[in-house]
Design a protein around this motif. Sequence first.
Motif, mmCIF file in Angstrom:
data_model
loop_
_atom_site.group_PDB
_atom_site.id
_atom_site.type_symbol
_atom_site.label_atom_id
_atom_site.label_comp_id
_atom_site.label_asym_id
_atom_site.label_seq_id
_atom_site.Cartn_x
_atom_site.Cartn_y
_atom_site.Cartn_z
ATOM 1 N N SER A 133 23.134 9.956 10.252
ATOM 2 C CA SER A 133 23.772 10.595 11.398
ATOM 3 C C SER A 133 25.095 11.212 10.969
ATOM 4 O O SER A 133 25.428 12.346 11.322
ATOM 5 C CB SER A 133 24.009 9.553 12.500
ATOM 6 O OG SER A 133 24.862 10.076 13.472
ATOM 7 N N ALA A 134 25.839 10.451 10.189
ATOM 8 C CA ALA A 134 27.163 10.921 9.768
ATOM 9 C C ALA A 134 27.066 12.111 8.803
ATOM 10 O O ALA A 134 27.765 13.111 8.952
ATOM 11 C CB ALA A 134 27.933 9.771 9.123
ATOM 12 N N GLY B 258 25.891 15.347 7.556
ATOM 13 C CA GLY B 258 25.187 16.485 8.147
ATOM 14 C C GLY B 258 25.856 17.783 7.744
ATOM 15 O O GLY B 258 26.543 17.858 6.717
ATOM 16 N N LEU B 259 25.679 18.780 8.586
ATOM 17 C CA LEU B 259 26.274 20.081 8.278
ATOM 18 C C LEU B 259 27.790 19.970 8.136
ATOM 19 O O LEU B 259 28.420 20.694 7.374
ATOM 20 C CB LEU B 259 25.940 21.065 9.399
ATOM 21 C CG LEU B 259 24.456 21.402 9.523
ATOM 22 C CD1 LEU B 259 24.193 22.202 10.783
ATOM 23 C CD2 LEU B 259 23.993 22.174 8.302
ATOM 24 N N GLY B 260 28.374 19.026 8.885
ATOM 25 C CA GLY B 260 29.812 18.811 8.799
ATOM 26 C C GLY B 260 30.251 18.502 7.372
ATOM 27 O O GLY B 260 31.303 18.970 6.916
ATOM 28 N N ASN B 261 29.435 17.744 6.646
ATOM 29 C CA ASN B 261 29.812 17.379 5.277
ATOM 30 C C ASN B 261 29.565 18.520 4.308
ATOM 31 O O ASN B 261 30.395 18.812 3.448
ATOM 32 C CB ASN B 261 28.953 16.210 4.774
ATOM 33 C CG ASN B 261 29.089 14.990 5.637
ATOM 34 O OD1 ASN B 261 28.832 15.039 6.833
ATOM 35 N ND2 ASN B 261 29.539 13.907 5.056
ATOM 36 N N TYR C 189 23.655 22.972 16.755
ATOM 37 C CA TYR C 189 23.222 22.293 15.524
ATOM 38 C C TYR C 189 21.781 22.684 15.167
ATOM 39 O O TYR C 189 21.452 22.921 14.010
ATOM 40 C CB TYR C 189 23.314 20.788 15.757
ATOM 41 C CG TYR C 189 23.738 20.012 14.550
ATOM 42 C CD1 TYR C 189 25.075 19.933 14.184
ATOM 43 C CD2 TYR C 189 22.805 19.358 13.761
ATOM 44 C CE1 TYR C 189 25.470 19.222 13.076
ATOM 45 C CE2 TYR C 189 23.193 18.640 12.651
ATOM 46 C CZ TYR C 189 24.531 18.570 12.319
ATOM 47 O OH TYR C 189 24.917 17.870 11.204
ATOM 48 N N PHE D 241 34.024 14.627 13.681
ATOM 49 C CA PHE D 241 32.708 15.236 13.778
ATOM 50 C C PHE D 241 31.817 14.657 12.689
ATOM 51 O O PHE D 241 30.675 14.282 12.927
ATOM 52 C CB PHE D 241 32.840 16.753 13.622
ATOM 53 C CG PHE D 241 31.555 17.476 13.872
ATOM 54 C CD1 PHE D 241 31.088 17.645 15.167
ATOM 55 C CD2 PHE D 241 30.817 17.990 12.826
ATOM 56 C CE1 PHE D 241 29.889 18.313 15.409
ATOM 57 C CE2 PHE D 241 29.618 18.654 13.063
ATOM 58 C CZ PHE D 241 29.160 18.821 14.347
ATOM 59 N N SER D 242 32.375 14.568 11.493
ATOM 60 C CA SER D 242 31.586 14.127 10.346
ATOM 61 C C SER D 242 31.115 12.686 10.500
ATOM 62 O O SER D 242 30.028 12.337 10.046
ATOM 63 C CB SER D 242 32.416 14.295 9.080
ATOM 64 O OG SER D 242 31.638 13.995 7.969
ATOM 65 N N SER E 215 30.367 11.269 13.294
ATOM 66 C CA SER E 215 29.576 11.173 14.533
ATOM 67 C C SER E 215 30.240 10.262 15.564
ATOM 68 O O SER E 215 29.576 9.463 16.224
ATOM 69 C CB SER E 215 28.169 10.621 14.272
ATOM 70 O OG SER E 215 27.547 11.255 13.223
HETATM 71 N N1 PHE Z 1 28.109 13.923 11.753
HETATM 72 C C1 PHE Z 1 27.298 15.083 11.847
HETATM 73 C C2 PHE Z 1 27.718 16.073 10.764
HETATM 74 O O1 PHE Z 1 28.596 15.814 9.998
HETATM 75 C C3 PHE Z 1 27.339 15.716 13.204
HETATM 76 C C4 PHE Z 1 27.143 14.771 14.348
HETATM 77 C C5 PHE Z 1 28.124 14.656 15.306
HETATM 78 C C6 PHE Z 1 26.018 13.973 14.441
HETATM 79 C C7 PHE Z 1 27.972 13.763 16.356
HETATM 80 C C8 PHE Z 1 25.866 13.059 15.461
HETATM 81 C C9 PHE Z 1 26.856 12.952 16.411
HETATM 82 O O2 PHE Z 1 27.191 17.128 10.666
#
Ligand code: PHE
Length: 476
Positions: free
Chosen positions: A20-21, A23-26, A101, A234-235, A237
């Motif tokens: 979950s953590a 993702g695109l954010g990383n 997303y 965001f990263s 979650s």
């Molecule tokens: N953490 C995810 C990312 O880094 C985005 C995300 C945010 C997922 C909130 C779940 C809840 O891309």
Amino acid sequence: MEERKGFGSNFGFLMAAVGSAVGLGNIWGFPNKMGASGGFTFLLIYLVLAVCCGFIVMVGELALGRKTGQGAVGAYKVLSKKFSWMGWLGILSAFFILFFYCALGGYCIKYTVLNVGDLFNAGFGSNGLSGAEIFGNFMSNPAEAIIYGLIFVALTMIIVMGGIGGGIEKVCSIGMPCLFVALLICIIRACTLPGAVNGLKYMLIPGWAVANGVIDKAPNLFQVFATAGGQMFFSLSLGMGAMITYGSYLDRKENIQKNGLLIVVMDSMVAFMAALCVLPARFALDPEGSLGGPSLLFVTMQNVFSRMGTVGPIFGIIFYLLVVFAAISSSISLLEVIVAHFVDKARAEGKGDKRKSYTLIATAMVSLGCILVCADALGTSGISPADLLGIENPKTWAADWLDFWDCISEGIMMPLGALLMTFMVAYEIGTEFVKDEIEQCGNKFTMYKFYRFCIRYVTPLGLLLVLYGQIKSFFF
Ligand code: PHE
């Protein structure tokens, strides 16, 4: 009442939570923000915030979820009089994030397919076009973007329909280790390209980017702080119930403190690793290429793969597949925030587990939002929020639908959700509550004093500043 089935093992939980953590954010957000915000300074601030704010909120959310055994809405209802509505804020955030997303996830599928085309010299490859031309063509064909977006939505739906143990845990337990290996392969390739060292300098040497004209001027320290804080939230979650929901499926004997720390460490590590892959490759093979926004992932990186020669498409496929997977392991946790609530409610009312029906309904709603974002093609076609509201010279939030949903969720709702949650724990239900939950099966909460101090003073202050900085940069 039917049994509420959770994760089969701690490893499964950990992989799902890290999934979950990560993702695109990383893979996309972190590299460009780190580079543009002073590299090493950004990294240091990011890590301090991750420990003093991220870890604190993470442990709180996991404990609240496990204690109540319910999704975000149910958990807040049980726990608090004043904050009982907060679960709904989480569900709303989940919808908003999913809208953009899934559109971006669809873009990543498109680029995986494109590189498969290049590998076989097929017509659906890049046909000798540059990264910018490919992206331009893709943006001018919203129907294609919509189809890919909906494929991504469908994949998310199928996994969530499988439930926690049967869908989410299985996919993440296999996928996350694969993602890690794929990332390592990409880092080795990127860092051994001639000229890659400039990417490392850009990342790690404070002031290098300004001295070498890569960016005009260094952002001030407050701006770096706000960018790092927003990125970190965001990263990880946080602030919208994803970790409450996953925590509610965690076995009572598992150690929340240890899991919380591991999630923060692994997420930060993958973000740093992603930067080690993306930035050196960009400096080596597309030094003029963009460093931020959608063009970093879809124009600059595609140029990188096109210029790698015959092995380019292979690395392109590995890279974009890993991004697709990172995005899916996040989108399933977002959809689960929504689905878990309705499934819990149906179960409590004795209607049995209606997971499949609720997943389908939520997916239909997400699809509509995703279509809106894809049709708008980053503000290049269709009606943007600014057009709708009659705003001239719009700021980021109103320029296109992708940024609109992002600014509302990431900019306001997530930091606000996290801030209110810290108030609730620190000043309404009390930190002892979290301690008791963590220690109930003999696990020690060794960082309790640090936790209590942070959640009362440091974390809310940090969050307030992040919220202020985010609002300022997105809306003014
Ligand atoms: N953490 C995810 C990312 O880094 C985005 C995300 C945010 C997922 C909130 C779940 C809840 O891309």
